[in-house]
Write an enzyme that holds these catalytic residues in place. Structure first.
Site, PDB file in Angstrom:
ATOM      1  N   ASP A 362      40.372  25.282  37.510  1.00  0.00           N
ATOM      2  CA  ASP A 362      39.875  24.978  38.618  1.00  0.00           C
ATOM      3  C   ASP A 362      39.286  23.714  38.932  1.00  0.00           C
ATOM      4  OD1 ASP A 362      39.325  26.386  41.255  1.00  0.00           O
ATOM      5  OD2 ASP A 362      37.628  26.678  40.926  1.00  0.00           O
ATOM      6  N   ASP A 707      34.965  29.152  38.427  1.00  0.00           N
ATOM      7  CA  ASP A 707      33.754  29.427  38.753  1.00  0.00           C
ATOM      8  C   ASP A 707      33.893  30.207  40.322  1.00  0.00           C
ATOM      9  OD1 ASP A 707      34.949  27.667  40.337  1.00  0.00           O
ATOM     10  OD2 ASP A 707      32.884  26.532  40.592  1.00  0.00           O
ATOM     11  N   ASP A 711      38.917  32.696  40.802  1.00  0.00           N
ATOM     12  CA  ASP A 711      39.533  32.713  39.600  1.00  0.00           C
ATOM     13  C   ASP A 711      39.488  33.570  38.834  1.00  0.00           C
ATOM     14  OD1 ASP A 711      39.383  29.763  40.580  1.00  0.00           O
ATOM     15  OD2 ASP A 711      37.353  29.259  40.187  1.00  0.00           O
TER      16      ASP A 711
END
Length: 1018
Positions: A362, A707, A711
């Site tokens: 990410d 985070d 996700d």
């Protein structure tokens, strides 16, 4: 209503049959709740999960069969049930470790509830049910002229409800905006989409095909926060029918994937089970003729006796210590990883990490700080001889007021606030601002309230410092963190009193604030550069603080610099001011003209400084990194260039895709794209999960980092999910590992450690397989020869074809050596009866023949003790042989692994205790050995090392010469010549010959100098 974003307001309201002026009636609420619904791993399964392994199941069956047979034979006492007890004890210990480690593994679903709103402002029956925080605890209704104000829990919302939302509210359900009561309406939806900035919302419908969450500008998503504006919306989705609910469902539908090592062990377990079954049947069938031997007391008892031998053979073939050993290796690995700031939440993830081939990372908050920061400033230095532009760079990548200002020559400015333009920039950034920057002592970090871009301006004001103090800004470092957070901002707010504010609107693309300072009134403005520059007629010069007219040349130069900021994908704002008549109390849009230009500021969500080196390390290790983000394509590509993902590339085609672009590709092109993809942008949670699945279908071992709440599904689906320590609780609970320092570079160190653990575990598995084959051969040969029981019955694939043959040969030797020790005591030992071979083979008829020795000699514990000791000692030598798969003890000496040497010493000490401590000797049915017997044990055990070397040399020169040479050369320095490599091989041969033939070569080749210690195979 899935397409509410593409429908007009009237169409949405008609669909739910609701009047926006009155809301739903009670009857409609009941009807909608029935139609649409309302808003709103047992422990025993966790235990059973630990036994869901083929080898473990085989061991359980073997233990049960052994236990039943012991009962059938009428055996009593501890020794009768010792074997099944030991096996079950090991399995229980393994299950306990697994349960303790995974008890908290399924908390992600519970953590999602923290992101749901508790209450909502709802219009029903023509009245407003309103959020009343003070009265919530007392459940009191208030009556005013506006109607009935009461508390309505968000869980009671139904589709069609009219909800009012304002700045600071958490969205209670998925809503479609129907009316805006302010000029601007902005929402922070980063937890769902990963966007680094808040997004603007409006009423108009969206016509985008295959719209993702980011495209739905008229939808407010459950769990997101309103950061600016006020409006009304209609509920279109509750519970699992919301965007946040889809994350919940996606996590529920995700099954745990088997780790790479477990898959390989299961494959080997299936093969081993077939081999064991065949050998067990063969042993039982071969001995059918012995069922009627008098020593068994009948045919049925003889059949049971040889069936027990077959069961013992099955137990011997299965490495019963493997589950416990693998668990122990992984548990020790978690300690090492903890030192690298990688907190392991699931034991199998340790070895999975070592097998990782792709990391899907990410962007926001993982590769970047997720903290908007001003990185560049542009001002007009002088306009005497045409516009002279100066640029300043600002350090610091977080909300901490720590950083310095550098000029275009990279020289640090000691007192930035002494520069007129930077002075006015700091004032405007502090006053034309509605955000708050504060220090959180519990987290030891600086946090924002409000727009991230406005907080970035507050941080800039702190970095510039205050004018008139020679010690600025270093003196600020003497303040406490709480005071330092907004010290300079508070100074300007105390100097200037805010009188009136013109809020930001979409048509003006700017905001202004009127401030009063002593006898001077000033209006400060900030906004989009094109809007601000168009309204400016003068500019502030940084060289002397003078105000000069803004010429066409200066305007063109500023617009050019603004365009260059855009090329760097910086979010750009322009700042200006205007002096207004003293005593003026209000300002209007007409006052936003004849402004004096101060400067441009460029800001971005900056990449973490250590990420670039970590990306390079991943590429060097053969691990591909795919950046996954909800941001737009150009912004993401700019970050990828900064972190090294697009080094030396100009054309990103084939490497960078948006989610919609990828979905439009045909299936074959998608497969090809996945093999080259480096950036996947404009994604929503379902796309991240889809990416992980697609890569797994290509046999990639995928690690996913993240985070945010968005996700979580991908973290749970990935082979190993890695959450950031500062991330959301949902992400941490869905992950297998947490990075305590939020450092992407820690993943690289953890992968290296994971690879070492995987290799060590693999080597131990191979050692156990070769040793257990010896036990099988021992029992099988004893059964075929018809001699007494040799041992008392107490009990990249992992193994390739040639490797299995090598270990099979070694295992056969181990088994034959064990049987030979047993026979040696009867025939050759000075302490034995010195029988002939035929007498030993016919031991069962001893009672029917006249002999010179008592028949009780066949019940003596010495021969079985010798056999067991040979098995133990030969396995210790075999353990040393397994220091490396492709190197012998002559290259990798025992000194290279002192832990293994210590384990061997401890094993032998425990074996001595069993032999020479009487209670233990009775328990294990053994007896002390004499020195002569120990000598025989060593003679039979030590040759296994020579056999291993012979097989290794054979593999070097005949079976896999190219592979072996490559493996040798890969461990040498690049300047090691072919002649030097030949010297190493020749040295191995000479040592082998000298030890086998009795010859002594008086020279020794110094191969250890040619093969550096840090390059040897460990």
């Amino acid at each position: 209503m899935e397409d509410a974003y593409a429908r007009s307001v009237s169409e949405v309201l008609d669909f739910f049959g609701v009047d926006p002026a009155k809301g739903l009636s009670d009857s409609q609420v009941d009807h909608h709740s029935r139609m649409f619904g309302r808003n709103g791993t047992p422990f025993w399964k966790l235990v059973l999960k630990q036994f869901d392994d083929l080898l473990v199941k085989i061991l359980i069956v073997a233990a049960i069969v052994s236990f039943v047979l012991a009962l059938a034979n009428g055996e009593t006492g501890l020794t009768a049930f010792l074997e099944p007890f030991v096996i079950l004890l090991i399995l229980a210990a393994n299950a306990a470790v697994g349960v303790i480690t995974e008890t908290n593994a399924e908390k992600a679903l519970e953590e999602l509830r923290a992101y749901q709103a508790n209450i909502a402002t709802v219009l029903r029956n023509g009245f407003e049910y309103m959020q009343v925080f003070v009265l919530m605890a007392f459940n009191i209704n208030m009556y005013t002229m506006a109607g009935c104000f009461s508390i309505l829990p968000a869980s009671e919302l139904v589709p069609g409800d009219i909800v009012e939302v304002t700045v600071g509210c958490k969205i209670p359900a998925d809503l479609r905006i129907i009316e805006m009561s302010s000029n601007e309406f902005r929402v922070d939806q980063a937890i769902l989409t990963g966007e680094s900035c808040s997004v603007e919302k409006d009423v108009e419908c969206t016509s985008t095909t295959n719209a993702v969450y980011q495209d739905k500008k008229n939808i407010l998503f459950s769990g997101t926060d309103v950061v600016a504006g006020r409006g009304r919306a209609v509920v279109i989705g509750v519970g699992s029918n919301t965007a946040m609910g889809s994350i919940h469902d996606s996590m529920l539908q995700t099954d745990d994937e088997a780790t790479p090592l477990k898959k390989k062990l299961d494959e080997f377990g299936s093969f081993l089970a077939k081999v064991i079954a065949g050998i067990c049947v063969l042993v039982w069938v071969v001995n059918i003729g012995h069922f009627s031997d008098p020593s068994h007391g009948g045919f049925f008892k003889g059949a049971i006796h040889y069936f027990k031998i077959a069961v013992a053979l099955a137990v011997a073939a299965i490495p019963e210590g493997l589950p416990a050993v693998v668990t122990t290796c992984l548990a020790l690995g978690t300690k090492k990883m903890a030192r690298l700031n990688a907190i392991v939440r699931s034991l199998p993830s340790v070895e999975t990490l070592g097998c990782t081939t792709v990391i899907c990372s990410d962007k926001t908050g993982t590769l970047t700080t997720n903290m908007m920061s001003v990185s560049k400033i542009c001002v007009v230095q002088s306009a005497d001889y045409g516009p002279m532009i100066s640029e300043f760079n600002v350090s610091g990548t977080t909300y901490a007021p720590e950083g310095t200002v550098f000029d275009s020559n990279s020289q640090q400015l000691d007192c930035p606030a002494q520069s007129p333009c930077l002075h006015y920039l700091a004032m405007c950034s502090s006053l034309c601002n509605d955000s708050v920057l504060q220090y959180n002592p519990d987290k030891d970090s600086y946090e924002k309230i409000g727009e991230s871009t406005e907080v970035a301006l507050r941080v800039l004001a702190e970095k510039v410092g205050l004018p008139g103090f020679d010690s600025m800004p270093s003196a600020l470092n003497m303040l406490s963190k709480h005071e330092r957070a907004s010290y300079c901002n508070h100074y300007w707010e105390n100097q200037f009193k805010k009188v009136y504010v013109l809020e930001f609107t979409r048509d003006r693309k700017m905001m202004s604030v009127l401030c009063s300072h002593k006898q001077m009134d000033v209006m400060f403005s900030k906004g989009a550069p094109e809007s601000i520059i168009a309204r400016c007629t003068k500019l502030l010069c940084n060289s002397d603080g003078s105000v000069v007219p803004l010429t066409a040349a200066s305007r063109a130069e500023l617009e050019s610099r603004f365009a260059s900021f855009g090329d760097e994908t910086l979010r750009c704002l322009a700042l200006a001011f205007k002096t207004v008549p003293h005593g003026q109390q209000t300002i209007s849009y007409d006052n936003e003209n004849d402004l004096t230009f101060i400067g441009l500021v460029g800001m971005l969500d900056p990449p973490r400084k250590e990420v670039r080196d970590a990306m390079l390390a991943c590429m060097t290790a053969g691990i591909r990194v795919i950046v996954v983000t909800g941001d737009n394509k150009s912004t993401a590509e700019s970050i990828c260039k900064k972190i090294g993902a697009f080094d030396n590339l100009v054309d990103f085609s084939g490497l960078s895709y948006t989610a919609s672009e990828f979905e439009r590709l045909p299936a074959m092109q998608q497969t090809t794209a996945l093999q080259r993809m480096t950036l996947f942008s404009r994604v929503e949670p379902s796309h991240k999960r889809m990416l992980v699945e697609a890569l797994q279908n290509q046999n990639e071992v995928v690690a996913m980092t993240g985070d945010g709440v968005n996700d979580a599904p991908a973290l749970k689906k990935a082979d190993i999910g890695i959450a950031m320590g500062s991330g959301t609780a949902v992400a941490k609970s869905a992950s297998d590992m947490v990075l305590a320092d939020d450092n992407f570079a820690s993943i690289v160190a953890a992968v290296a450690e994971g690879r070492a653990i995987y290799n060590n575990t693999k080597q131990f598995i191979r050692y156990m397989i070769s040793s257990n084959i010896g036990e099988v051969v021992c029992i099988f040969v004893a059964a075929v020869l018809g001699i007494p029981d040799t041992l008392a019955p107490v009990g990249e694939a992992v193994v390739t074809g040639w490797l299995f043959f090598r270990y099979l040969v070694i295992g056969v030797y181990v088994g034959l050596a064990t049987v030979a020790g047993f026979i040696w005591w009867f025939i050759y030992s000075d302490g034995g009866p010195k029988l002939t071979y035929s007498e030993l083979m016919n031991f069962e008829t001893c009672a029917l023949r006249e002999t010179s020795y008592p028949c009780s000699i066949f019940e003596d514990r010495h021969p079985s003790t010798v056999a067991m000791t040979v098995l133990v000692v030969v396995e210790m030598f075999n353990a040393l042989n397994n220091l490396s798969e492709n190197q012998s003890l002559l290259v990798i000496t025992p000194r290279s692994n002192l832990w293994l040497v210590g384990s061997i010493i401890l094993t032998m000490v425990l074996h001595m205790l069993i032999l020479y401590v009487h209670p233990l000797a009775v328990l294990f049915s053994v007896t002390p050995l004499s020195w002569g017997e120990w000598t025989a044990v060593l003679y039979l055990s030590f040759p296994v090392s020579f056999l291993t070397l012979e097989l290794l040399l054979h593999s070097l020169f005949t079976v896999e010469p190219c592979l072996a040479i490559d493996q040798l050369s890969s461990r040498m320095d690049t300047n090691l010549s072919r002649n030097s490599m030949k010297v190493i091989i020749i040295d191995e041969v000479l040592k082998f010959l000298s030890r086998n033939t009795g010859l002594r070569f008086r020279f020794r080749l110094r191969k250890m100098d040619l093969l550096p210690k840090d390059r040897r195979d460990r």
